[in-house]
Write a protein that holds these residues in place. Structure first.
Motif, PDB file in Angstrom:
ATOM      1  N   SER A 104       0.825  -1.215   0.000  1.00  0.00           N
ATOM      2  CA  SER A 104       0.000   0.000   0.000  1.00  0.00           C
ATOM      3  C   SER A 104       0.856   1.261   0.000  1.00  0.00           C
ATOM      4  O   SER A 104       0.463   2.284  -0.562  1.00  0.00           O
ATOM      5  N   GLN A 105       2.039   1.193   0.633  1.00  0.00           N
ATOM      6  CA  GLN A 105       2.930   2.342   0.700  1.00  0.00           C
ATOM      7  C   GLN A 105       3.784   2.498  -0.558  1.00  0.00           C
ATOM      8  O   GLN A 105       4.515   3.471  -0.686  1.00  0.00           O
ATOM      9  N   GLY A 106       3.705   1.534  -1.463  1.00  0.00           N
ATOM     10  CA  GLY A 106       4.528   1.572  -2.656  1.00  0.00           C
ATOM     11  C   GLY A 106       5.952   1.108  -2.419  1.00  0.00           C
ATOM     12  O   GLY A 106       6.810   1.262  -3.289  1.00  0.00           O
ATOM     13  N   LYS A 107       6.208   0.491  -1.246  1.00  0.00           N
ATOM     14  CA  LYS A 107       7.536  -0.061  -0.950  1.00  0.00           C
ATOM     15  C   LYS A 107       7.572  -1.496  -1.473  1.00  0.00           C
ATOM     16  O   LYS A 107       7.449  -2.472  -0.723  1.00  0.00           O
ATOM     17  N   LEU A 108       7.756  -1.613  -2.785  1.00  0.00           N
ATOM     18  CA  LEU A 108       7.491  -2.884  -3.448  1.00  0.00           C
ATOM     19  C   LEU A 108       8.547  -3.932  -3.129  1.00  0.00           C
ATOM     20  O   LEU A 108       8.223  -5.121  -2.986  1.00  0.00           O
ATOM     21  N   ASP A 109       9.804  -3.527  -3.029  1.00  0.00           N
ATOM     22  CA  ASP A 109      10.846  -4.501  -2.691  1.00  0.00           C
ATOM     23  C   ASP A 109      10.618  -5.071  -1.295  1.00  0.00           C
ATOM     24  O   ASP A 109      10.717  -6.295  -1.081  1.00  0.00           O
ATOM     25  N   GLU A 110      10.317  -4.175  -0.342  1.00  0.00           N
ATOM     26  CA  GLU A 110      10.075  -4.637   1.027  1.00  0.00           C
ATOM     27  C   GLU A 110       8.838  -5.529   1.085  1.00  0.00           C
ATOM     28  O   GLU A 110       8.812  -6.531   1.812  1.00  0.00           O
ATOM     29  N   ALA A 111       7.803  -5.156   0.313  1.00  0.00           N
ATOM     30  CA  ALA A 111       6.577  -5.956   0.303  1.00  0.00           C
ATOM     31  C   ALA A 111       6.852  -7.367  -0.196  1.00  0.00           C
ATOM     32  O   ALA A 111       6.417  -8.358   0.418  1.00  0.00           O
ATOM     33  N   GLU A 112       7.588  -7.476  -1.304  1.00  0.00           N
ATOM     34  CA  GLU A 112       7.863  -8.808  -1.857  1.00  0.00           C
ATOM     35  C   GLU A 112       8.674  -9.650  -0.879  1.00  0.00           C
ATOM     36  O   GLU A 112       8.429 -10.855  -0.720  1.00  0.00           O
ATOM     37  N   LYS A 113       9.643  -9.023  -0.194  1.00  0.00           N
ATOM     38  CA  LYS A 113      10.432  -9.760   0.797  1.00  0.00           C
ATOM     39  C   LYS A 113       9.537 -10.309   1.911  1.00  0.00           C
ATOM     40  O   LYS A 113       9.717 -11.450   2.362  1.00  0.00           O
ATOM     41  N   MET A 114       8.583  -9.498   2.370  1.00  0.00           N
ATOM     42  CA  MET A 114       7.690  -9.957   3.426  1.00  0.00           C
ATOM     43  C   MET A 114       6.812 -11.110   2.939  1.00  0.00           C
ATOM     44  O   MET A 114       6.638 -12.117   3.641  1.00  0.00           O
ATOM     45  N   PHE A 115       6.248 -10.967   1.747  1.00  0.00           N
ATOM     46  CA  PHE A 115       5.404 -12.038   1.218  1.00  0.00           C
ATOM     47  C   PHE A 115       6.191 -13.334   1.035  1.00  0.00           C
ATOM     48  O   PHE A 115       5.709 -14.419   1.356  1.00  0.00           O
ATOM     49  N   GLN A 116       7.405 -13.210   0.494  1.00  0.00           N
ATOM     50  CA  GLN A 116       8.215 -14.403   0.276  1.00  0.00           C
ATOM     51  C   GLN A 116       8.606 -15.041   1.617  1.00  0.00           C
ATOM     52  O   GLN A 116       8.598 -16.269   1.755  1.00  0.00           O
ATOM     53  N   ARG A 117       8.939 -14.195   2.603  1.00  0.00           N
ATOM     54  CA  ARG A 117       9.269 -14.735   3.924  1.00  0.00           C
ATOM     55  C   ARG A 117       8.060 -15.453   4.524  1.00  0.00           C
ATOM     56  O   ARG A 117       8.186 -16.563   5.066  1.00  0.00           O
ATOM     57  N   ALA A 118       6.879 -14.811   4.421  1.00  0.00           N
ATOM     58  CA  ALA A 118       5.670 -15.432   4.959  1.00  0.00           C
ATOM     59  C   ALA A 118       5.375 -16.750   4.239  1.00  0.00           C
ATOM     60  O   ALA A 118       5.008 -17.747   4.876  1.00  0.00           O
ATOM     61  N   LEU A 119       5.536 -16.761   2.935  1.00  0.00           N
ATOM     62  CA  LEU A 119       5.242 -17.970   2.167  1.00  0.00           C
ATOM     63  C   LEU A 119       6.185 -19.105   2.554  1.00  0.00           C
ATOM     64  O   LEU A 119       5.740 -20.238   2.805  1.00  0.00           O
ATOM     65  N   GLN A 120       7.483 -18.816   2.591  1.00  0.00           N
ATOM     66  CA  GLN A 120       8.442 -19.865   2.947  1.00  0.00           C
ATOM     67  C   GLN A 120       8.203 -20.378   4.363  1.00  0.00           C
ATOM     68  O   GLN A 120       8.283 -21.588   4.622  1.00  0.00           O
ATOM     69  N   GLY A 121       7.885 -19.456   5.281  1.00  0.00           N
ATOM     70  CA  GLY A 121       7.622 -19.876   6.654  1.00  0.00           C
ATOM     71  C   GLY A 121       6.383 -20.739   6.770  1.00  0.00           C
ATOM     72  O   GLY A 121       6.372 -21.764   7.473  1.00  0.00           O
ATOM     73  N   LYS A 122       5.329 -20.345   6.051  1.00  0.00           N
ATOM     74  CA  LYS A 122       4.090 -21.125   6.124  1.00  0.00           C
ATOM     75  C   LYS A 122       4.233 -22.472   5.429  1.00  0.00           C
ATOM     76  O   LYS A 122       3.671 -23.473   5.872  1.00  0.00           O
ATOM     77  N   GLU A 123       4.983 -22.500   4.326  1.00  0.00           N
ATOM     78  CA  GLU A 123       5.221 -23.788   3.663  1.00  0.00           C
ATOM     79  C   GLU A 123       5.944 -24.748   4.611  1.00  0.00           C
ATOM     80  O   GLU A 123       5.649 -25.953   4.640  1.00  0.00           O
ATOM     81  N   LYS A 124       6.883 -24.204   5.384  1.00  0.00           N
ATOM     82  CA  LYS A 124       7.629 -25.038   6.323  1.00  0.00           C
ATOM     83  C   LYS A 124       6.757 -25.444   7.519  1.00  0.00           C
ATOM     84  O   LYS A 124       6.800 -26.595   7.975  1.00  0.00           O
ATOM     85  N   ALA A 125       5.959 -24.487   8.011  1.00  0.00           N
ATOM     86  CA  ALA A 125       5.161 -24.750   9.212  1.00  0.00           C
ATOM     87  C   ALA A 125       3.932 -25.600   8.913  1.00  0.00           C
ATOM     88  O   ALA A 125       3.580 -26.500   9.686  1.00  0.00           O
TER      89      ALA A 125
END
Length: 457
Positions: A104-125
């Motif tokens: 929403s803030q237009g911080k696209l690099d940070e957003a993608e890092k968060m989504f990828q971190r969440a995805l990898q964590g949830k895939e593992k958990a």
């Protein structure tokens, strides 16, 4: 007797209720009272405290108070990491929320890092097919779609859809939400028949699951109306938009943002039909409603300002259009920042307007700013797959042609044509128009060479 913890719990529940009713000021008061109580009773890093901090983040995001929301999410995240660990589901849920906020803030690099971190964590958990994992997959699809990375978005949506169909079945609302997202994606890709199939499937599912007047059903009705407009089925489009409007007025009232969004859609439809007076009435109604409901600098308000500016631009009311575009630009710069793609869209539109006014230097400045911003936000490799960025390239070609810079004009037209060919196909109307522009530039260069050749011999 109610214990202190029970009192805070009740305050949180009351805050949740107010939040669900869009009574955001009342919800904030309840959450703040609960937070102060939990901090006093349990300390700043207790899970009950952190859950309330997280709720405040959600609330501030809903109010458009993005910096305050970020502070809440960051505090919650640090607390969860300390209390639960990096891979705990509460931690990962907050990581995902931060991704949505950064988007929403237009911080696209940070957003993608968060989504990828969440995805990898949830895939593992939870595993790759858990519904919480699939929710993040779906969010990544939305993120890529907003960036114009349509192939990546489609992969995410298809993965989410297959997972939801397996986990929940073909008619579950989470499945249908992803079907609807795929419809939006196919529409963006110009695959209108595929988009219609997705919308029709989503609509039938929502009608069965929720009924014909549920807001999820009505959202898809509105999407179908917009699609029919793009297909030139204007009568069907109007029926869908009118159905959506009547349903939202009944469900939410005439001043609710969902109602006003459909009012704006009707404005767009009337504009397409050449019913400019009706279109202006719809835009004015939507603008006044959004200003009252959301404030003068809210995203929905600014989008409507832009639509009204487009109408005045089409009518040749260039001064009025310029004022509205300037208002929209200032609002987006304040809301999103200078380099957000929504800001850049308005910059590009202003450049096109200045070109129409014959202000070629100002036009070039705006369009160059837009293109450089898109290249920075999207990456050079993605610019030629992003429709607004391609429009900026096209606009620069027009400006260079008007300035007599024929080599630069040809370069821009050719670059735009390559991108639109990928998006829409070589036989699209846009590609044919660009082919004509390139041919015109070539002919002008030949004529100039013929005219100058005696002087050069």
């Amino acid at each position: 007797m109610v214990t202190d913890d029970g009192m805070e719990w009740a305050l949180c529940n009351l805050g949740d209720l107010y939040y669900s009713q869009d009574k955001l000021d009342e919800a904030e008061k309840m959450y703040q009272r609960a937070l102060q109580g939990y901090e006093k009773a349990w300390g700043p890093d207790h899970t009950s405290t952190l859950n309330t901090v997280n709720n405040l983040g959600l609330l501030y995001k809903s109010q458009g108070r993005l910096d305050e929301a970020e502070k809440m999410y960051q505090r919650a995240l640090e607390g969860y990491e300390k209390t639960w660990s990096l891979g705990h589901t509460s931690t990962l849920d907050t990581v995902n929320k931060l991704g949505l906020l950064y988007k929403s803030q237009g911080k696209l690099d940070e957003a993608e890092k968060m989504f990828q971190r969440a995805l990898q964590g949830k895939e593992k958990a939870w595993g790759p097919d858990h519904t919480s994992t699939l929710d993040t997959v779906n969010h990544l699809g939305l993120f890529y779609a907003d960036q114009g990375k349509l192939d990546e978005a489609e992969k995410m949506y298809q993965r989410a859809l297959q997972g939801y169909e397996k986990a929940w079945g073909p008619d579950h609302t989470s499945t249908l939400d992803t079907v609807n997202n795929l419809g939006l994606l196919y529409k963006s890709q110009g695959k209108l028949d595929e988009a219609e199939k997705m919308y029709q499937r989503a609509l039938q599912g929502y009608e069965k699951a929720w009924g014909p007047d549920h807001t999820s059903t009505l959202n898809t009705v509105n999407n179908l109306g917009l699609l029919y407009a793009d297909q030139g089925k204007l009568d069907e489009a109007e029926k869908m938009c009118q159905r959506a409007l009547q349903g939202f007025e009944k469900a939410w009232g005439p001043g609710h943002p969902s109602t006003l969004n459909t009012v704006g859609s009707l404005g767009n439809l009337y504009n397409s039909q050449g019913k400019l007076g009706e279109a202006e009435k719809m835009y004015q109604r939507a603008l006044q409603g959004f200003e009252k409901a959301c404030g003068p600098d809210h995203l929905s308000t600014l989008n409507t300002v832009g639509s009204l500016g487009n109408l005045y631009n089409f009518q040749g009311k260039l001064d009025e259009a310029e004022k509205l575009y300037q208002r929209a630009l200032q609002g987006f710069e304040k809301l999103w920042g200078l380099d957000h793609t929504s800001t850049l869209n308005v910059v590009n539109t202003l450049g096109n307007l200045y070109n129409s006014q014959g202000k070629l230097d100002e036009a070039e400045e705006m369009c160059r700013r837009a293109l450089q911003g898109y290249e920075k936000a999207l990456g050079l490799e993605n610019v030629t797959r992003h429709r607004p960025a391609l429009k900026a390239i096209w606009n620069l070609g027009r400006i260079f042609a008007a300035q007599g810079h024929l080599d630069e004009a040809k370069e821009m037209f050719s670059r735009a044509r390559t991108g639109f060919q990928t998006l829409l196909g070589p036989s699209s109307d846009v590609c044919r128009r660009l082919d004509l522009s390139i041919s015109t530039i070539i002919l002008r260069k030949v004529n100039e060479e013929i005219f100058l050749s005696p002087l050069l011999t």
